[in-house]
Each structure stands twice: as C-alpha cells, then as structure tokens.
Design a protein around this motif. Structure first.
Motif, PDB file in Angstrom:
ATOM      1  N   SER A   1       0.843  -1.196   0.000  1.00  0.00           N
ATOM      2  CA  SER A   1       0.000   0.000   0.000  1.00  0.00           C
ATOM      3  C   SER A   1       0.880   1.248   0.000  1.00  0.00           C
ATOM      4  O   SER A   1       2.047   1.213   0.441  1.00  0.00           O
ATOM      5  CB  SER A   1      -0.910   0.017   1.229  1.00  0.00           C
ATOM      6  OG  SER A   1      -0.159   0.270   2.407  1.00  0.00           O
ATOM      7  N   THR A   2       0.340   2.338  -0.485  1.00  0.00           N
ATOM      8  CA  THR A   2       1.057   3.613  -0.474  1.00  0.00           C
ATOM      9  C   THR A   2       1.441   3.977   0.955  1.00  0.00           C
ATOM     10  O   THR A   2       2.564   4.431   1.207  1.00  0.00           O
ATOM     11  CB  THR A   2       0.189   4.715  -1.103  1.00  0.00           C
ATOM     12  OG1 THR A   2      -0.072   4.366  -2.464  1.00  0.00           O
ATOM     13  CG2 THR A   2       0.867   6.071  -1.045  1.00  0.00           C
TER      14      THR A   2
ATOM     15  N   LYS B   1       4.441   1.902   2.023  1.00  0.00           N
ATOM     16  CA  LYS B   1       5.661   2.352   1.353  1.00  0.00           C
ATOM     17  C   LYS B   1       6.214   3.602   2.027  1.00  0.00           C
ATOM     18  O   LYS B   1       7.406   3.687   2.333  1.00  0.00           O
ATOM     19  CB  LYS B   1       5.398   2.645  -0.128  1.00  0.00           C
ATOM     20  CG  LYS B   1       5.110   1.423  -0.964  1.00  0.00           C
ATOM     21  CD  LYS B   1       4.740   1.850  -2.367  1.00  0.00           C
ATOM     22  CE  LYS B   1       4.182   0.716  -3.176  1.00  0.00           C
ATOM     23  NZ  LYS B   1       3.769   1.155  -4.521  1.00  0.00           N
ATOM     24  N   GLN B   2       5.336   4.561   2.269  1.00  0.00           N
ATOM     25  CA  GLN B   2       5.769   5.809   2.896  1.00  0.00           C
ATOM     26  C   GLN B   2       6.283   5.570   4.312  1.00  0.00           C
ATOM     27  O   GLN B   2       7.272   6.178   4.729  1.00  0.00           O
ATOM     28  CB  GLN B   2       4.631   6.828   2.885  1.00  0.00           C
ATOM     29  CG  GLN B   2       4.317   7.304   1.477  1.00  0.00           C
ATOM     30  CD  GLN B   2       3.101   8.198   1.417  1.00  0.00           C
ATOM     31  OE1 GLN B   2       2.103   7.969   2.105  1.00  0.00           O
ATOM     32  NE2 GLN B   2       3.171   9.220   0.577  1.00  0.00           N
TER      33      GLN B   2
END
Length: 129
Positions: free
Chosen positions: A77-78, A81-82
């Motif tokens: 998921s974004t 990742k962040q």
C-alpha cells in the motif's frame, strides 16, 4: 517478500554495512509484516564514478553516504511504502549519520507467480508458502 538491492559508495567498514542491512531488514519486518527469516538483501559497493545520483532538480545535496534501495516486492500500500521510507531514513540518520537527503528508494511491484525460491518451483503458487 522483498528482494532488496542496496547500492553504496566504497569506503564504509563492515560494522556500518551490517548495521545498514539490519536497519533495512528490521523496517521490512515491521512495516511489510514479512515473516522472520524472509531476508533477501544484496549490497553492492561502487567506485564514486559508478554512482551518478543527482537530485532531479529538487536541490537535494548528496554526500559520500548516498544510499540507494531498490526493492522488488509483492504489491504494498502507499501508506506502507511511505512508512517504510520514513522508518529506514529515521534510523539511518540516527544510527549511522546518513542524511535523509542521501537516501533514495525505488520499489518495483510484482506478483506471486514472479517468485521461485529454489528447486524450480513457484512456492507462492504451489502452497509451500
């Protein structure tokens, strides 16, 4: 299960390199929830001429501690990742004095049928994993 390739400039001692690998692996376990022992890391050291890492016009300054992470991984998921970027850069800065501006990430998603961990088998597909 990420395959993590890490590129750095030559000149760092073994303790530094081991700490770098451990930080990335521990962040992987925490953020991506991979099983313990799911560790596939390849560290490559380069001569300075072999790493031309500019700033894409962002005004980012690089030093001899520039570190590139390239992960081939199942889709993430974004948010994850962040969080991974943040965890890794925070610890690298705190524990190895690597400036956040020296850390570059690239994640390449792939699927379960893109993996074989040995024996010519697709373990994600045949139920071994």
């Amino acid at each position: 299960m990420p395959l993590m390739r890490i590129d750095v400039l030559k000149g760092h001692n073994q303790d530094y390199l081991e700490k770098l690998l451990n930080i990335a692996y521990e962040a992987q376990l925490e953020v991506f929830h991979t099983p313990k022992g799911d560790r596939y890391q390849i560290l490559t050291q380069h001569e300075p001429v072999e790493m031309q890492i500019l700033d894409t016009g962002l005004g980012i300054k690089r030093t001899q501690n520039v570190t590139i992470f390239n992960l081939v991984t199942r889709p993430r998921s974004t948010k994850d990742k962040q969080l991974f970027y943040d965890k890794v850069t925070e610890r690298l800065e705190k524990e190895l004095a690597i400036q956040k501006s020296d850390v570059v990430f690239s994640l390449i998603p792939n699927n379960d049928d893109d993996w074989s961990f040995g024996n010519g088998e697709a373990q994600f597909l045949n139920g071994s994993l």
